[in-house]
Write an enzyme that holds these catalytic residues in place. Sequence first.
Site, short mmCIF file in Angstrom:
data_model
loop_
_atom_site.label_atom_id
_atom_site.label_comp_id
_atom_site.label_asym_id
_atom_site.label_seq_id
_atom_site.Cartn_x
_atom_site.Cartn_y
_atom_site.Cartn_z
N GLU A 66 -10.54 6.81 4.42
CA GLU A 66 -9.52 6.26 5.31
C GLU A 66 -9.61 6.84 6.72
OE1 GLU A 66 -6.51 5.95 1.58
OE2 GLU A 66 -5.83 5.12 3.47
N ASP A 86 0.86 -1.17 0.00
CA ASP A 86 0.00 0.00 0.00
C ASP A 86 0.91 1.23 0.00
OD1 ASP A 86 -3.20 0.53 1.62
OD2 ASP A 86 -2.11 1.75 0.17
C1 GLC Z 1 -4.37 4.36 -0.08
C2 GLC Z 1 -5.27 3.17 0.22
C3 GLC Z 1 -5.32 2.16 -0.89
C4 GLC Z 1 -5.10 2.87 -2.22
C5 GLC Z 1 -3.68 3.38 -2.21
C6 GLC Z 1 -3.36 4.21 -3.46
O1 GLC Z 1 -3.75 4.78 1.10
O2 GLC Z 1 -5.02 2.46 1.42
O3 GLC Z 1 -6.61 1.53 -0.85
O4 GLC Z 1 -5.28 1.97 -3.29
O5 GLC Z 1 -3.38 4.16 -1.06
O6 GLC Z 1 -4.15 5.37 -3.47
#
Ligand code: GLC
Length: 629
Positions: free
Chosen positions: A517, A311
């Site tokens: 988030e 991530d």
């Molecule tokens: C974010 C999320 C993830 C996403 C990634 C790219 O923090 O946790 O779901 O795909 O970063 O944006």
Amino acid sequence: EPCVYQNTDAPVEARVKDLLSRMTLPEKIGQMTQIERTVASPAAIRDFFIGSVLNAGGSAPFEDAKSSDWADMIDGFQRSASASRLGIPLIYGTDAVHGNNNVYGATVFPHNIALGATRFLRFFHFEQTNRSVKRAETEREICMRDADLVRRIGAATALEVRASGVHWAFAPCVAVLGDPRWGRSYECYGEDPGLVSEMTSLVSGLQGKPPVEHPNGYPFVAGSNNVVACAKHFVGDGGTDKGVNEGNTIASYEDLEKIHIPPYLKCLAQGVSTVMASYSSWNGSNLHSNYFLLTEVLKEKLGFKGFIVSDWEGLDRLSEPRGSNYRNCVKTAVNAGIDMVMVPFKYEQFIQDMADLVESGEIPMARVNDAVERILRVKFVAGLFEHPFSDRSLLGTVGCKEHRELGREAVRKSLVLLKNGNNADKPFLPLDRNAKRILVTGTHADDLGYQCGGWTKTWFGLSGRITIGTTLLDAIKAAVGDKTEVVYEKTPSKETLDSSEGFSYAIVAVGESPYAETIGDSSELIIPFDGSDIVTTVAERIPTLVMLISGRPVVLEPTVLEKTEALVAAWLPGTEGQGMADVIFGDCDFEGKLPVSWFKTVEHLPLNARANSYDPLFPLGFGLNSKPV
Ligand code: GLC
């Protein structure tokens, strides 16, 4: 004589093996490196052999950029990649999680929590197994979860994503929702592992459906109208203690196998090409460092043959303070089984640390080869060597009528009728579309941004007319008869309330403002902007339907439920608001069923149908019907 890897007719595994054998260590490390578009200069891509580029939520070529603008940008990155020694195409990824939601004019579908509510009714004619069964029981109406609707949404999304030049969507999120206090509740299809597993049909939509003989766990992409999918976030992201984002999931391995892993089995069976590791921890061990789950379980036991992507700055989160001792984070995460690192900015440090770690033997060459093999496998399967650049013939699919009708269908099917009249024989819905005068009010009645929620245009989402679409107010105006006067006020004025006897009924739309988030974590779960007060003020004077625009269950008692005639959970419907009018005026029946338990008070959380002491306000699977006119 072209090399084997350049031969389109050669088997994928032969192409992978041939190309890997030609690569230097810097080229291999480059393939494992994913950087953000703002640092993806031609020099960086070429000189560091970058394998992947992404955009953060809200990071776009410019404000309101259209699909063709995105395609221009990404084709530019691809030209730099193809100029490298071996010409390995890069793979561009984005968070297209409910349509191609970054792009102006794209169809924005309802978020996952809404899709988890969708049902369709199917009549089953049971054989009369024994003489005693009465005729009526041989024909039953069964609410089937509408997995095919979700697949169709995936297919439509793939076209719109591809039209913008993007090869890879970081979807579906297959988190099993443990606690609605989590800021990512709306990204979940629901709390039941079986429901979430069925809705992984998005993978077959995005990537295309693999043939029955397709080997389990092997990546699959049907063709250039499809995109690479990403099952996320492995594993247990929805089960953290108190729903704290990026928190700790305290569970036995058996619980993981029973609750959080099942959706991944379905994704692997559909040939999902990538999996994203979770920020969260399992019993205190961060998933990005967990060799047992990433390698022994996902890759070895379950047979996943695509690649695992970290991530965003997932490696930085392995140390305190974040990003410190980065070389050790790289060593831990890559050895645990992370194949591609979403760095996404300090790529030179990542690449230098990787080179040093391989030189010193702290990261075995075999681990690098395994990671690069998996990445190349997905790129060959996705046809990127044959179709590295955007296909402009797809631009006509962006926000097209067919896709918007599909979005409208999803909205219709996702709305859940929680209350319909104060006594069963006097249903309040469907509303009279030829009423003389109606009041439409509330913060969410005419706000397209609020309808779309987070991950739309920006990371957290916005208020206002942010793209092309239909608000609830637009839809109501289009649905009512031409003799009906629609009075709209965002917040009901005193004179309006004083003349309340002049209204046949009121439609009050309230709910949550967009979030994503951690900023979406909430321990109160009350309706913001004094939503309950607006409802009470109106409902005390005018018979009222409440439309709740939220990404999850919120506190309803005592006012919103008692004082109103009817209540609909509309979730986050996206751009096709017409679907809401279709059901409240009775063109279609309500079919939605709760994908998540609706709590009475937050003190009762977590509240799952699985638990033995289960005392919800509305249980999992609840939803009333209103007979269409
Ligand atoms: C974010 C999320 C993830 C996403 C990634 C790219 O923090 O946790 O779901 O795909 O970063 O944006």
